[in-house]
Scaffold this motif. Sequence first.
Motif, PDB file in Angstrom:
ATOM      1  N   TYR A  67      -6.417   4.217  -5.275  1.00 48.93           N
ATOM      2  CA  TYR A  67      -5.150   4.594  -5.910  1.00 48.93           C
ATOM      3  C   TYR A  67      -5.398   4.508  -7.418  1.00 48.93           C
ATOM      4  O   TYR A  67      -5.935   3.502  -7.890  1.00 48.93           O
ATOM      5  N   GLU A  78      -9.217   2.836   0.215  1.00 52.11           N
ATOM      6  CA  GLU A  78      -8.748   4.074  -0.381  1.00 52.11           C
ATOM      7  C   GLU A  78      -8.534   3.799  -1.871  1.00 52.11           C
ATOM      8  O   GLU A  78      -8.172   2.694  -2.244  1.00 52.11           O
ATOM      9  N   HIS A 121       0.809  -1.222   0.000  1.00 54.51           N
ATOM     10  CA  HIS A 121       0.000   0.000   0.000  1.00 54.51           C
ATOM     11  C   HIS A 121       0.843   1.273   0.000  1.00 54.51           C
ATOM     12  O   HIS A 121       1.597   1.492  -0.943  1.00 54.51           O
ATOM     13  N   HIS A 169      -5.159   0.258   3.297  1.00 57.12           N
ATOM     14  CA  HIS A 169      -5.241   1.537   3.991  1.00 57.12           C
ATOM     15  C   HIS A 169      -5.527   1.294   5.473  1.00 57.12           C
ATOM     16  O   HIS A 169      -6.305   0.411   5.818  1.00 57.12           O
ATOM     17  N   GLU A 170      -4.908   2.109   6.323  1.00 64.19           N
ATOM     18  CA  GLU A 170      -4.879   1.825   7.765  1.00 64.19           C
ATOM     19  C   GLU A 170      -6.229   1.867   8.489  1.00 64.19           C
ATOM     20  O   GLU A 170      -6.355   1.327   9.572  1.00 64.19           O
TER      21      GLU A 170
END
Length: 243
Positions: free
Chosen positions: A155, A153, A101, A199-200
């Motif tokens: 990208y 998320e 990521h 994503h965290e």
Amino acid sequence: MRQVRVLVWGEFVQERTEEAVARVYPRGIHEAIAEHLRKQPDMVVRTATLDEPEHGLSESVLKDTDVLIWWGHVAHDKVSDHVVERVCRRVLEGMGLIVLHSAHYSKPFRRLMGTSCSLKWREAGERERIWVVAPWHPIAEGLPEHFELEHEEMYGEYFDIPPPDELVFISWFEGGEVFRSGCCFYRGRGRIFYFRPGHETYPTYYNPYVRKVIENAVRWAAAPRGPEPRYGMVEPLEKLGKR
Ligand code: ZN
């Protein structure tokens, strides 16, 4: 059985400072990744984090590592150049590296790629559909034709990397963008795999397909390297005639 020695490196900053991240990964992203790999009978798994001396990446630790997994996001610049140099050297010598990521911007990955590794992004909790575009590849073993992550998320392309030596996955996002999300590179004697999701604030590293990809990637990145190459001037193997 040959044991693959895996080291999962996590930056481990946001899990300790941001409530939304701590809720999903209370023991750290690196531990969520390691948890699944520890169940594999052919893997010996350790973890390391940024705060440890030498970021837990001393010469002797790296010497005993077959595959290093890297997750980082907000503290790429805190990683010492000296350690980055050491990691890159070990990759060229044959250590596998799995970059996850937001580690597309990590120092080791950018250095090994030689490009900016920039991309488009948007944090809107979109659906991501990951397509297998190399069904023959060992990293795609046991996966369906595609799988989905309900919230991730985004990208988007263009992703400024050198053309991958093998492309295993392409992602599609609800907002319309696409992304080369599973990229293999051969550098020196090392094997590098970049994998996009993670994503965290989303529970991506608990997803069984994501876990399977990382597990497969460890085995691919640890594959035997064959005889050690020799360089420089050599004596002929056959007797040479007069010249
Ligand atoms: Zn992210």
